[in-house]
Motif scaffolding. Structure first.
Motif, PDB file in Angstrom:
ATOM      1  N   ILE A   7       0.834  -1.207   0.000  1.00  0.00           N
ATOM      2  CA  ILE A   7       0.000   0.000   0.000  1.00  0.00           C
ATOM      3  C   ILE A   7       0.870   1.259   0.000  1.00  0.00           C
ATOM      4  O   ILE A   7       0.634   2.186  -0.755  1.00  0.00           O
ATOM      5  CB  ILE A   7      -0.964   0.014   1.210  1.00  0.00           C
ATOM      6  N   GLY A   8       1.896   1.303   0.871  1.00  0.00           N
ATOM      7  CA  GLY A   8       2.784   2.460   0.921  1.00  0.00           C
ATOM      8  C   GLY A   8       3.159   2.837   2.339  1.00  0.00           C
ATOM      9  O   GLY A   8       2.517   2.403   3.307  1.00  0.00           O
ATOM     10  N   SER A   9       4.214   3.641   2.497  1.00  0.00           N
ATOM     11  CA  SER A   9       4.695   4.004   3.825  1.00  0.00           C
ATOM     12  C   SER A   9       3.674   4.834   4.600  1.00  0.00           C
ATOM     13  O   SER A   9       3.624   4.780   5.831  1.00  0.00           O
ATOM     14  CB  SER A   9       6.023   4.775   3.720  1.00  0.00           C
ATOM     15  N   THR A  10       2.831   5.598   3.903  1.00  0.00           N
ATOM     16  CA  THR A  10       1.790   6.375   4.583  1.00  0.00           C
ATOM     17  C   THR A  10       0.806   5.453   5.292  1.00  0.00           C
ATOM     18  O   THR A  10       0.271   5.789   6.354  1.00  0.00           O
ATOM     19  CB  THR A  10       1.029   7.271   3.576  1.00  0.00           C
ATOM     20  N   ALA A  11       0.587   4.284   4.735  1.00  0.00           N
ATOM     21  CA  ALA A  11      -0.326   3.315   5.347  1.00  0.00           C
ATOM     22  C   ALA A  11       0.219   2.819   6.682  1.00  0.00           C
ATOM     23  O   ALA A  11      -0.547   2.554   7.622  1.00  0.00           O
ATOM     24  CB  ALA A  11      -0.559   2.140   4.404  1.00  0.00           C
ATOM     25  N   ILE A  12       1.547   2.686   6.786  1.00  0.00           N
ATOM     26  CA  ILE A  12       2.157   2.291   8.060  1.00  0.00           C
ATOM     27  C   ILE A  12       1.858   3.343   9.120  1.00  0.00           C
ATOM     28  O   ILE A  12       1.462   3.028  10.247  1.00  0.00           O
ATOM     29  CB  ILE A  12       3.682   2.112   7.914  1.00  0.00           C
ATOM     30  N   ALA A  13       2.033   4.614   8.754  1.00  0.00           N
ATOM     31  CA  ALA A  13       1.745   5.701   9.680  1.00  0.00           C
ATOM     32  C   ALA A  13       0.268   5.711  10.057  1.00  0.00           C
ATOM     33  O   ALA A  13      -0.093   5.961  11.213  1.00  0.00           O
ATOM     34  CB  ALA A  13       2.146   7.038   9.060  1.00  0.00           C
ATOM     35  N   ALA A  14      -0.615   5.422   9.096  1.00  0.00           N
ATOM     36  CA  ALA A  14      -2.059   5.416   9.352  1.00  0.00           C
ATOM     37  C   ALA A  14      -2.440   4.353  10.380  1.00  0.00           C
ATOM     38  O   ALA A  14      -3.237   4.605  11.296  1.00  0.00           O
ATOM     39  CB  ALA A  14      -2.814   5.181   8.043  1.00  0.00           C
TER      40      ALA A  14
ATOM     41  N   GLY B 153       8.853  16.443  12.210  1.00  0.00           N
ATOM     42  CA  GLY B 153       9.411  15.851  10.988  1.00  0.00           C
ATOM     43  C   GLY B 153       8.407  15.345   9.984  1.00  0.00           C
ATOM     44  O   GLY B 153       8.784  14.676   9.017  1.00  0.00           O
ATOM     45  N   GLY B 154       7.110  15.623  10.226  1.00  0.00           N
ATOM     46  CA  GLY B 154       6.090  15.216   9.266  1.00  0.00           C
ATOM     47  C   GLY B 154       5.850  13.716   9.216  1.00  0.00           C
ATOM     48  O   GLY B 154       6.158  12.984  10.160  1.00  0.00           O
ATOM     49  N   GLU B 155       5.299  13.252   8.080  1.00  0.00           N
ATOM     50  CA  GLU B 155       4.945  11.830   7.932  1.00  0.00           C
ATOM     51  C   GLU B 155       6.146  10.903   8.086  1.00  0.00           C
ATOM     52  O   GLU B 155       6.023   9.784   8.575  1.00  0.00           O
ATOM     53  CB  GLU B 155       4.295  11.589   6.561  1.00  0.00           C
ATOM     54  N   THR B 156       7.326  11.374   7.697  1.00  0.00           N
ATOM     55  CA  THR B 156       8.531  10.532   7.783  1.00  0.00           C
ATOM     56  C   THR B 156       8.827  10.149   9.225  1.00  0.00           C
ATOM     57  O   THR B 156       9.116   8.979   9.533  1.00  0.00           O
ATOM     58  CB  THR B 156       9.746  11.260   7.189  1.00  0.00           C
TER      59      THR B 156
ATOM     60  N   THR C 222      10.442  -0.817   4.600  1.00  0.00           N
ATOM     61  CA  THR C 222      10.181   0.191   3.577  1.00  0.00           C
ATOM     62  C   THR C 222      11.437   0.471   2.748  1.00  0.00           C
ATOM     63  O   THR C 222      12.553   0.235   3.225  1.00  0.00           O
ATOM     64  CB  THR C 222       9.687   1.499   4.221  1.00  0.00           C
ATOM     65  N   GLN C 223      11.223   0.994   1.550  1.00  0.00           N
ATOM     66  CA  GLN C 223      12.334   1.428   0.699  1.00  0.00           C
ATOM     67  C   GLN C 223      12.386   2.959   0.614  1.00  0.00           C
ATOM     68  O   GLN C 223      13.138   3.508  -0.185  1.00  0.00           O
ATOM     69  CB  GLN C 223      12.171   0.828  -0.701  1.00  0.00           C
ATOM     70  N   ASP C 224      11.582   3.618   1.429  1.00  0.00           N
ATOM     71  CA  ASP C 224      11.570   5.084   1.470  1.00  0.00           C
ATOM     72  C   ASP C 224      12.911   5.580   2.023  1.00  0.00           C
ATOM     73  O   ASP C 224      13.261   5.309   3.166  1.00  0.00           O
ATOM     74  CB  ASP C 224      10.415   5.565   2.358  1.00  0.00           C
ATOM     75  N   ALA C 225      13.649   6.339   1.202  1.00  0.00           N
ATOM     76  CA  ALA C 225      15.008   6.751   1.576  1.00  0.00           C
ATOM     77  C   ALA C 225      15.042   7.603   2.843  1.00  0.00           C
ATOM     78  O   ALA C 225      15.934   7.455   3.684  1.00  0.00           O
ATOM     79  CB  ALA C 225      15.653   7.519   0.417  1.00  0.00           C
ATOM     80  N   GLN C 226      14.074   8.479   2.997  1.00  0.00           N
ATOM     81  CA  GLN C 226      14.053   9.351   4.172  1.00  0.00           C
ATOM     82  C   GLN C 226      13.784   8.561   5.446  1.00  0.00           C
ATOM     83  O   GLN C 226      14.388   8.805   6.492  1.00  0.00           O
ATOM     84  CB  GLN C 226      12.993  10.442   4.005  1.00  0.00           C
TER      85      GLN C 226
END
Length: 448
Positions: free
Chosen positions: A47-54, A269-272, A348-352
Motif C-alpha cells: 500500500i505504501g509508507s503512509t499506510a504504516i503511519a495510518a 518531521g512530518g509523515e517521515t 520500507t524502501q523510502d530513503a528518508q
C-alpha cells in the motif's frame, strides 16, 4: 513443552516451571508480534509508507478498548490464581463469569463512543494531512472487531492462570497466521488497500475468539462458561477493578503516549518521523517478546504460590524470572545495536525513513538490558493482589518520567529529545521499581 495444571504451580521446581510457563507465552507473543511485523511489511510494500503511519495512528484507540479486556482478564486472573492456590474453586468460577459480563458491557459502550467521534479522534491521535483518510478507513473497520479482541485478551489471561500455557499460546497463534493469510487475500489478491488490511485484522480477532470459546467449552478447562456465574458480584467486581485498573492504566498511558508521540513527531518531521516511530514501535512489540513471555509466565506462578502462602517459592520465582529476562534482554540489545539499518529496510524502501529510523531505534533500545527488573517488579505486585504499588510502578515509566520528558526535551534537542526520552525513563523507572521490590521481599517474603 509439557502442559501444566494449576496444582503443579505450587510444587514443580521453579526454574522448570517458569520455562514451562514462559516458553509457550513467548512463542505466542512471538507469533503475534511477527504477525504485526509482517502485517506492517505487507502494508508498507503493498500500500505504501503512509499506510504504516495510518495504522500507527489507529493503534492507541483500538489498543485502549482491547485493553479493557486485558485489564479485566489480568485483574480477574490474579484472583483466580490465588483462589485456586487456596482451594476456593467456587470463587474462581464466579470471577470468570464476572469477567465475561464486564468485558462485553464495557467494550460495546466504548466502541459506540469511538464510532460516534471518529472524525475527532483520528486527527487527535495524529491522523492529519494525507494520513487522515487511510487512518479513518482502517479505524472504522477494526473498531467493529475490538469487542471480540477484548474477549480474546481476557480469555487468554485466564487460560494461563489455570495452568494451560500451551492453549494460551495456540490462542495467539491461530489469529496471527490467519491475519497474514487474509492480508494476502484482501490486500494483494483482491487489492482492497487499507480496507483489506482492516478486514484481515478483524477476521483474525474472530478466529482467536472461536478458539478460546472452544477451549472453555471443552474438557481441557477447569473453568466453564456457566450462565449462573455471569451475574455481577460487587466484591469480585471491586477486586477485579482494583487490579485490572493497573493494566488499564498502563494501556491508557500507552495510548496517550502514542497520541503525543504522533503529534510531536508530525510537527517536528512530518509523515517521515511518524513512520519511523511506527517501525520502532513494531520492533518494541517484536524484539522484546521473550521478556514479555517470561513476565506472563511469572504471573500465575507468583499468584498461586502467594495464595498458598509459599513465600519462599514466590521469592525464588522473582529472582529466577529477573535473571532469565535480563540475559535475554542483553542479547536483544546487542542485536538491535548492530543491525538497525537492515531491520528498517525490511519495512520500507523510502530513503528518508531509512535515513531517520536506525538512529531512533538505537536510542529507544539503549536501556534494554535493565528493563527486566522493572517489568518483573511491577508484575509481582499485580500477581499478589497489591493494586496500589502495582499501579504506581505501572505508571512510573511512562506517566511520571516518559511523558514529561517528551514534552520538555524536544524544546531543547528537537527530534533527538523525543528519542533520548526512552532510555532516560527506562533507567529512572527501574531504580524506583528496585526500591519497591527490595522492600517488599525483605518485609513480606523473607519475614514470613
Amino acid at each position: 513443552m509439557a502442559n501444566v495444571s494449576s496444582q503443579d504451580l505450587g510444587y514443580e521446581p521453579i526454574g522448570k516451571l517458569l520455562i514451562k510457563q514462559a516458553v509457550p507465552a513467548s512463542i505466542g507473543i512471538l507469533v503475534m508480534s511477527l504477525n504485526i511485523l509482517v502485517d506492517t511489511i505487507f502494508v508498507g510494500n503493498w500500500i505504501g509508507s503512509t499506510a504504516i503511519a495510518a495504522i500507527n495512528v489507529v493503534l492507541p484507540v483500538s489498543f485502549f478498548i482491547a485493553a479493557l479486556g486485558m485489564a479485566i482478564g489480568v485483574g480477574g486472573s490474579s484472583i483466580i490464581s490465588r483462589a485456586l492456590g487456596a482451594n476456593q474453586n467456587a470463587k474462581a468460577c464466579k470471577t470468570f463469569g464476572n469477567q465475561i459480563t464486564l468485558t462485553i458491557l464495557f467494550t460495546i459502550v466504548f466502541v459506540i463512543f469511538g464510532l460516534l467521534f471518529v472524525d475527532t479522534l483520528v486527527p487527535a491521535f495524529g491522523g492529519k494531512g494525507v494520513i487522515f483518510e487511510p487512518a479513518k478507513t482502517y479505524y472504522t473497520i477494526v473498531l467493529y472487531g475490538v469487542p471480540v479482541l477484548a474477549l480474546c485478551m481476557m480469555g487468554n489471561t485466564v487460560i494461563r492462570a489455570i495452568g494451560k500455557p500451551k492453549f494460551a499460546m495456540y490462542a495467539m497463534m491461530f489469529p496471527s497466521v490467519g491475519n497474514l493469510l487474509l492480508d494476502v487475500l484482501f490486500i494483494n489478491i483482491l487489492d482492497l488497500g487499507m480496507a483489506g488490511a482492516a478486514w484481515a485484522t478483524t477476521g483474525s480477532y474472530i478466529l482467536c475468539f472461536l478458539f478460546i470459546l472452544w477451549f472453555f467449552l471443552s474438557e481441557h478447562s477447569e473453568l466453564k462458561i456457566n450462565s449462573k456465574h455471569l451475574g455481577l458480584d460487587l466484591p469480585i467486581i471491586k477486586e477485579i477493578g482494583a487490579l485490572g485498573f493497573v493494566t488499564l492504566s498502563r494501556q491508557a498511558i500507552v495510548s496517550v503516549t502514542y497520541l503525543l508521540m504522533n503529534n510531536i513527531l508530525f510537527d517536528l518531521g512530518g509523515e517521515t518521523s511518524v513512520t519511523a516511530y511506527a517501525i520502532v514501535g513494531r520492533m518494541l512489540m517484536f524484539a522484546l517478546f521473550p521478556i514479555y513471555g517470561i513476565t506472563q509466565g511469572f504471573l500465575p506462578i507468583a499468584g498461586y504460590n502467594y495464595g498458598a502462602e509459599k513465600y519462599k517459592r514466590v521469592k525464588e520465582v522473582i529472582y529466577t524470572a529477573i535473571r532469565y529476562a535480563a540475559l535475554l534482554a542483553t542479547v536483544i540489545f546487542v542485536f538491535l545495536m548492530i543491525f538497525p539499518e537492515t531491520i528498517t529496510k525490511v519495512f520500507t524502501q523510502d530513503a528518508q525513513v531509512i535515513k531517520e529510523t536506525p538512529s531512533a531505534m538505537r536510542w529507544v533500545f539503549a536501556a534494554t538490558p535493565i528493563i527486566a527488573l522493572q517489568l518483573i517488579g511491577a508484575a509481582y505486585f499485580q500477581a499478589v493482589g497489591k493494586a496500589i504499588p502495582a499501579l504506581l510502578l505501572t505508571l512510573t515509566r511512562q506517566g511520571l518520567f516518559f511523558i514529561p520528558l517528551i514534552l520538555i526535551l524536544p524544546k531543547f534537542y528537537g527530534e533527538l529529545g523525543v528519542w533520548i526520552a526512552f532510555p532516560i525513563s527506562d533507567v529512572l523507572s527501574t531504580i524506583v521499581t528496585f526500591f519497591f521490590l527490595k522492600r517488599e521481599v525483605k518485609l513480606k517474603l523473607e519475614t514470613a
